[in-house]
Design a protein around this motif. Structure first.
Motif, PDB file in Angstrom:
ATOM      1  N   LEU A   1      73.941  76.186  10.443  1.00  6.85           N
ATOM      2  CA  LEU A   1      72.517  76.063  10.153  1.00  6.85           C
ATOM      3  C   LEU A   1      72.265  75.037   9.051  1.00  6.85           C
ATOM      4  O   LEU A   1      71.252  74.334   9.065  1.00  6.85           O
ATOM      5  CB  LEU A   1      71.944  77.426   9.749  1.00  6.85           C
TER       6      LEU A   1
ATOM      7  N   TYR B   1      73.817  72.204   8.553  1.00 10.41           N
ATOM      8  CA  TYR B   1      73.796  70.855   9.130  1.00 10.41           C
ATOM      9  C   TYR B   1      72.501  70.584   9.878  1.00 10.41           C
ATOM     10  O   TYR B   1      71.994  69.463   9.869  1.00 10.41           O
ATOM     11  CB  TYR B   1      74.998  70.639  10.038  1.00 10.41           C
ATOM     12  N   MET B   2      71.961  71.609  10.525  1.00  9.40           N
ATOM     13  CA  MET B   2      70.689  71.449  11.227  1.00  9.40           C
ATOM     14  C   MET B   2      69.565  71.166  10.229  1.00  9.40           C
ATOM     15  O   MET B   2      68.713  70.315  10.475  1.00  9.40           O
ATOM     16  CB  MET B   2      70.377  72.702  12.040  1.00  9.40           C
TER      17      MET B   2
ATOM     18  N   ILE C   1      67.344  67.728  10.183  1.00 14.57           N
ATOM     19  CA  ILE C   1      65.881  67.776  10.286  1.00 14.57           C
ATOM     20  C   ILE C   1      65.233  67.099   9.085  1.00 14.57           C
ATOM     21  O   ILE C   1      64.276  66.320   9.234  1.00 14.57           O
ATOM     22  CB  ILE C   1      65.403  69.238  10.434  1.00 14.57           C
TER      23      ILE C   1
END
Length: 102
Positions: A2, A4-5, A9
Protein backbone atom coordinates in the motif's frame (compact mmCIF):
# COMPACT_ATOMS: atom_id res chain seq x y z
CA UNK A 1 2.42 -2.76 -0.93
CA UNK A 2 0.00 0.00 0.00
CA UNK A 3 2.96 2.32 0.65
CA UNK A 4 4.10 2.07 -2.95
CA UNK A 5 0.59 2.78 -4.21
CA UNK A 6 0.46 5.93 -2.08
CA UNK A 7 3.85 7.00 -3.46
CA UNK A 8 2.74 6.43 -7.06
CA UNK A 9 -0.52 8.31 -6.58
CA UNK A 10 1.14 11.31 -4.93
CA UNK A 11 3.90 11.40 -7.56
CA UNK A 12 1.28 11.32 -10.35
CA UNK A 13 -0.74 14.05 -8.61
CA UNK A 14 2.41 16.16 -8.26
CA UNK A 15 3.21 15.67 -11.93
CA UNK A 16 -0.26 16.78 -12.95
CA UNK A 17 -0.06 19.84 -10.68
CA UNK A 18 3.38 20.70 -12.08
CA UNK A 19 2.09 20.41 -15.64
CA UNK A 20 -0.91 22.62 -14.91
CA UNK A 21 1.30 25.19 -13.18
CA UNK A 22 3.76 25.18 -16.06
CA UNK A 23 1.05 25.71 -18.68
CA UNK A 24 -0.46 28.49 -16.58
CA UNK A 25 2.92 30.21 -16.35
CA UNK A 26 3.83 29.83 -20.05
CA UNK A 27 0.97 29.75 -22.53
CA UNK A 28 3.18 29.60 -25.61
CA UNK A 29 3.51 26.27 -27.45
CA UNK A 30 7.25 26.09 -26.88
CA UNK A 31 9.63 28.23 -24.88
CA UNK A 32 13.30 27.35 -24.58
CA UNK A 33 14.27 27.86 -20.95
CA UNK A 34 18.00 27.85 -20.34
CA UNK A 35 18.26 29.47 -16.91
CA UNK A 36 18.40 27.51 -13.68
CA UNK A 37 15.34 27.99 -11.46
CA UNK A 38 16.57 28.06 -7.84
CA UNK A 39 13.16 27.84 -6.08
CA UNK A 40 12.22 24.76 -8.11
CA UNK A 41 15.64 23.27 -7.38
CA UNK A 42 15.01 23.69 -3.66
CA UNK A 43 11.57 22.08 -4.01
CA UNK A 44 13.15 19.20 -5.92
CA UNK A 45 15.91 18.73 -3.34
CA UNK A 46 13.46 18.73 -0.44
CA UNK A 47 11.12 16.39 -2.32
CA UNK A 48 13.69 13.79 -3.29
CA UNK A 49 15.40 13.86 0.12
CA UNK A 50 12.07 13.39 1.89
CA UNK A 51 11.06 10.69 -0.56
CA UNK A 52 14.24 8.66 -0.17
CA UNK A 53 15.44 9.36 3.37
CA UNK A 54 12.40 9.71 5.60
CA UNK A 55 11.14 6.55 7.21
CA UNK A 56 7.63 7.93 7.47
CA UNK A 57 4.98 7.12 4.84
CA UNK A 58 3.37 10.55 5.00
CA UNK A 59 6.65 12.47 4.72
CA UNK A 60 7.77 10.24 1.85
CA UNK A 61 4.46 10.82 0.08
CA UNK A 62 4.84 14.59 0.50
CA UNK A 63 8.38 14.29 -0.85
CA UNK A 64 7.24 12.41 -3.93
CA UNK A 65 4.47 14.97 -4.46
CA UNK A 66 7.05 17.78 -4.45
CA UNK A 67 9.45 15.84 -6.67
CA UNK A 68 6.64 15.04 -9.10
CA UNK A 69 5.66 18.71 -9.19
CA UNK A 70 9.08 19.73 -10.49
CA UNK A 71 9.56 16.69 -12.71
CA UNK A 72 6.08 16.91 -14.22
CA UNK A 73 6.44 20.30 -15.82
CA UNK A 74 6.28 20.76 -19.58
CA UNK A 75 9.05 19.08 -21.59
CA UNK A 76 12.28 20.98 -21.19
CA UNK A 77 11.33 22.56 -17.87
CA UNK A 78 12.62 21.29 -14.56
CA UNK A 79 15.11 18.78 -15.94
CA UNK A 80 18.18 20.51 -14.46
CA UNK A 81 16.45 21.08 -11.15
CA UNK A 82 15.33 17.44 -10.99
CA UNK A 83 18.85 16.22 -11.74
CA UNK A 84 20.32 18.39 -8.99
CA UNK A 85 17.64 17.22 -6.55
CA UNK A 86 18.25 13.55 -7.35
CA UNK A 87 22.03 13.87 -7.05
CA UNK A 88 21.81 15.61 -3.68
CA UNK A 89 19.20 13.12 -2.42
CA UNK A 90 21.40 10.18 -3.41
CA UNK A 91 24.39 11.75 -1.64
CA UNK A 92 22.31 12.36 1.51
CA UNK A 93 20.95 8.80 1.35
CA UNK A 94 24.44 7.29 1.05
CA UNK A 95 25.74 9.45 3.90
CA UNK A 96 22.84 8.56 6.19
CA UNK A 97 22.60 4.84 5.38
CA UNK A 98 26.26 3.88 5.24
CA UNK A 99 27.58 1.76 8.11
CA UNK A 100 29.71 3.56 10.63
CA UNK A 101 33.39 2.75 10.42
CA UNK A 102 35.04 2.32 13.79
Amino acid sequence: MLDYMIYLITFAAGSILGLLYSYKQHGEPFVAVTKFNVPFALVSIVGWVLGFCSGNVILSAIGFLLAGFVMGERPGYGRKETAVGLIIAIIVYVLLKRPLLM
